[in-house]
Design a protein around this motif. Structure first.
Motif, mmCIF file in Angstrom:
data_model
loop_
_atom_site.group_PDB
_atom_site.id
_atom_site.type_symbol
_atom_site.label_atom_id
_atom_site.label_comp_id
_atom_site.label_asym_id
_atom_site.label_seq_id
_atom_site.Cartn_x
_atom_site.Cartn_y
_atom_site.Cartn_z
ATOM 1 N N VAL A 14 0.876 -1.166 0.064
ATOM 2 C CA VAL A 14 -0.041 -0.081 -0.006
ATOM 3 C C VAL A 14 0.940 1.152 -0.059
ATOM 4 O O VAL A 14 1.837 1.409 0.714
ATOM 5 C CB VAL A 14 -0.939 0.013 1.341
ATOM 6 N N SER A 15 0.461 2.268 -0.789
ATOM 7 C CA SER A 15 1.387 3.389 -1.099
ATOM 8 C C SER A 15 0.437 4.525 -0.884
ATOM 9 O O SER A 15 -0.708 4.504 -1.149
ATOM 10 C CB SER A 15 2.469 3.414 -2.198
ATOM 11 N N GLY A 16 1.148 5.713 -0.734
ATOM 12 C CA GLY A 16 0.108 7.006 -0.671
ATOM 13 C C GLY A 16 1.068 7.916 0.274
ATOM 14 O O GLY A 16 2.315 8.154 -0.153
ATOM 15 N N SER A 17 0.503 8.768 0.959
ATOM 16 C CA SER A 17 0.820 9.697 1.611
ATOM 17 C C SER A 17 0.752 9.552 3.193
ATOM 18 O O SER A 17 -0.151 9.991 3.668
ATOM 19 C CB SER A 17 0.325 11.232 1.318
ATOM 20 N N PHE A 18 1.734 9.070 3.704
ATOM 21 C CA PHE A 18 1.748 8.613 5.470
ATOM 22 C C PHE A 18 2.905 8.358 5.819
ATOM 23 O O PHE A 18 4.064 8.549 5.039
ATOM 24 C CB PHE A 18 0.631 7.479 5.669
ATOM 25 N N SER A 19 3.196 8.505 7.145
ATOM 26 C CA SER A 19 4.526 8.457 7.709
ATOM 27 C C SER A 19 4.547 7.661 8.978
ATOM 28 O O SER A 19 3.528 7.140 9.406
ATOM 29 C CB SER A 19 5.085 9.527 8.190
ATOM 30 N N THR A 20 5.657 7.260 9.307
ATOM 31 C CA THR A 20 5.969 6.530 10.637
ATOM 32 C C THR A 20 5.515 7.371 11.793
ATOM 33 O O THR A 20 4.943 6.704 12.723
ATOM 34 C CB THR A 20 7.293 5.730 10.665
ATOM 35 N N GLN A 21 5.629 8.311 11.711
ATOM 36 C CA GLN A 21 5.268 9.354 12.931
ATOM 37 C C GLN A 21 3.671 9.171 13.302
ATOM 38 O O GLN A 21 3.280 9.524 14.126
ATOM 39 C CB GLN A 21 5.671 10.743 12.866
ATOM 40 N N GLN A 22 2.981 8.838 11.986
ATOM 41 C CA GLN A 22 1.558 8.475 12.270
ATOM 42 C C GLN A 22 1.328 7.138 12.667
ATOM 43 O O GLN A 22 0.052 6.936 12.663
ATOM 44 C CB GLN A 22 0.944 8.912 10.972
ATOM 45 N N GLY A 23 2.293 6.364 12.726
ATOM 46 C CA GLY A 23 2.052 4.977 13.446
ATOM 47 C C GLY A 23 2.013 3.904 12.086
ATOM 48 O O GLY A 23 1.470 2.897 12.536
ATOM 49 N N ASN A 24 2.322 4.221 11.032
ATOM 50 C CA ASN A 24 2.523 3.449 9.888
ATOM 51 C C ASN A 24 3.987 2.549 9.981
ATOM 52 O O ASN A 24 4.875 3.223 10.792
ATOM 53 C CB ASN A 24 2.311 4.017 8.727
ATOM 54 N N ALA A 25 4.146 1.536 9.237
ATOM 55 C CA ALA A 25 5.511 0.987 9.334
ATOM 56 C C ALA A 25 6.337 1.553 8.664
ATOM 57 O O ALA A 25 7.597 1.379 8.939
ATOM 58 C CB ALA A 25 5.138 -0.755 8.697
ATOM 59 N N ASP A 26 6.160 2.365 7.568
ATOM 60 C CA ASP A 26 7.250 3.125 6.963
ATOM 61 C C ASP A 26 6.701 4.198 6.536
ATOM 62 O O ASP A 26 5.349 4.602 6.467
ATOM 63 C CB ASP A 26 7.765 2.168 5.836
ATOM 64 N N ASN A 27 7.691 5.041 5.663
ATOM 65 C CA ASN A 27 7.030 6.467 5.172
ATOM 66 C C ASN A 27 6.789 6.340 3.713
ATOM 67 O O ASN A 27 7.325 5.811 2.689
ATOM 68 C CB ASN A 27 8.382 7.262 5.018
ATOM 69 N N ASN A 28 5.278 6.518 3.545
ATOM 70 C CA ASN A 28 4.539 6.406 2.053
ATOM 71 C C ASN A 28 4.411 4.804 1.323
ATOM 72 O O ASN A 28 3.900 5.080 0.377
ATOM 73 C CB ASN A 28 5.261 7.588 1.043
ATOM 74 N N ILE A 29 5.168 4.043 2.232
ATOM 75 C CA ILE A 29 4.741 2.527 1.701
ATOM 76 C C ILE A 29 4.838 1.419 2.745
ATOM 77 O O ILE A 29 5.753 1.855 3.504
ATOM 78 C CB ILE A 29 5.759 2.330 0.424
ATOM 79 N N GLN A 30 4.167 0.602 2.636
ATOM 80 C CA GLN A 30 4.163 -0.493 3.662
ATOM 81 C C GLN A 30 3.619 -1.752 3.052
ATOM 82 O O GLN A 30 2.769 -1.424 2.256
ATOM 83 C CB GLN A 30 3.672 -0.202 5.085
ATOM 84 N N ALA A 31 3.978 -2.844 3.496
ATOM 85 C CA ALA A 31 3.499 -4.160 2.954
ATOM 86 C C ALA A 31 2.725 -5.157 4.140
ATOM 87 O O ALA A 31 3.079 -5.050 5.343
ATOM 88 C CB ALA A 31 4.639 -5.031 2.547
ATOM 89 N N TRP A 32 1.475 -5.676 3.781
ATOM 90 C CA TRP A 32 0.641 -6.163 4.577
ATOM 91 C C TRP A 32 0.815 -7.808 4.273
ATOM 92 O O TRP A 32 0.297 -8.256 3.170
ATOM 93 C CB TRP A 32 -0.844 -5.780 4.518
ATOM 94 N N ASP A 33 1.208 -8.521 5.243
ATOM 95 C CA ASP A 33 1.268 -9.963 5.090
ATOM 96 C C ASP A 33 0.128 -10.716 5.263
ATOM 97 O O ASP A 33 -0.065 -11.913 5.331
ATOM 98 C CB ASP A 33 2.395 -10.577 5.729
ATOM 99 N N GLY A 34 -1.214 -10.150 5.836
ATOM 100 C CA GLY A 34 -2.551 -10.759 6.289
ATOM 101 C C GLY A 34 -2.403 -10.501 7.541
ATOM 102 O O GLY A 34 -3.654 -10.783 8.248
ATOM 103 N N THR A 35 -1.412 -10.189 8.500
ATOM 104 C CA THR A 35 -1.581 -10.372 9.850
ATOM 105 C C THR A 35 -0.727 -9.023 10.422
ATOM 106 O O THR A 35 -1.283 -8.043 11.201
ATOM 107 C CB THR A 35 -0.801 -11.422 10.674
ATOM 108 N N THR A 36 0.523 -8.769 9.770
ATOM 109 C CA THR A 36 1.213 -7.565 10.246
ATOM 110 C C THR A 36 1.677 -6.474 9.075
ATOM 111 O O THR A 36 1.938 -7.137 7.958
ATOM 112 C CB THR A 36 2.521 -8.081 10.816
#
Length: 191
Positions: A14-36
């Motif tokens: 998933v990509s977009g406009s978000f950050s780790t400071q907002q509680g996301n796993a990474d800045n502007n991109i993160q991967a979902w394995d179905g659990t984490t």
């Protein structure tokens, strides 16, 4: 905001406009394995005066994930509006665009890009381009990188990355204040 989704290495990216400071796993991109949610090498970032480093579009070609958007770095290395993720590292293509890339795709094994740009590395090329730069890779990150701080009142850049014997740190702050910087090597030893 979420701008794009794609499946890569059996995970939903998933990509977009978000950050780790907002509680996301990474800045502007993160991967979902179905659990984490998982980080992706530090994600994308920007330099002062540009957009927030968001990723507007994702696509997969030959086991690599391509990301495009108004970002200037990926995984702590220069990546001007387009970057490639190989599952461990981000790579930049080395070209300089004067404006955003909005879309990209392969057609008959050739990369095409489109967007608001009118020059690429000082050559006049308006809105759509066919890549003729060989294997597409200019600079790649290391699996262990330097995370970017993306707060509106403080940012920094480290270059060159990777470095041989000299490393430069530039700090940009809206407020004059004392900063403490600790630099460690890959083994965690203070330098």
């Amino acid at each position: 905001f979420t701008w794009a989704m794609n499946v890569y290495n059996d995970m939903l990216v998933v990509s977009g406009s978000f950050s780790t400071q907002q509680g996301n796993a990474d800045n502007n991109i993160q991967a979902w394995d179905g659990t984490t949610w998982h980080a992706m090498g530090g994600g994308t970032g920007t330099i002062p005066g540009w957009a927030n480093g968001s990723i507007n579009n994702l696509f997969v070609y030959e086991d690599k994930l391509y990301a495009v958007g108004p970002f200037k770095s990926a995984g702590g290395i220069p990546a001007d509006h387009i970057a490639i993720w190989d599952g461990n590292n981000w790579c930049g293509l080395g070209s300089q665009f004067n404006n955003n890339i909005k879309a990209a795709a392969f057609y008959h094994d050739t990369l095409y890009i489109g967007g608001a740009f009118t020059t690429i590395s000082a050559d006049t090329i308006k809105y759509i381009a066919k890549w003729s730069g060989g294997n597409f890779v200019d600079t790649c990150s290391m699996p262990v990188g330097i995370p970017e701080i993306t707060q509106s009142n403080f940012s920094f850049s480290v270059y060159p990355n990777p470095a041989n014997d000299q490393l430069y740190l530039s700090i940009f702050s809206a407020y004059p204040e004392k900063k403490l910087v600790t630099i460690t090597d890959l083994m965690g030893t203070n330098m």
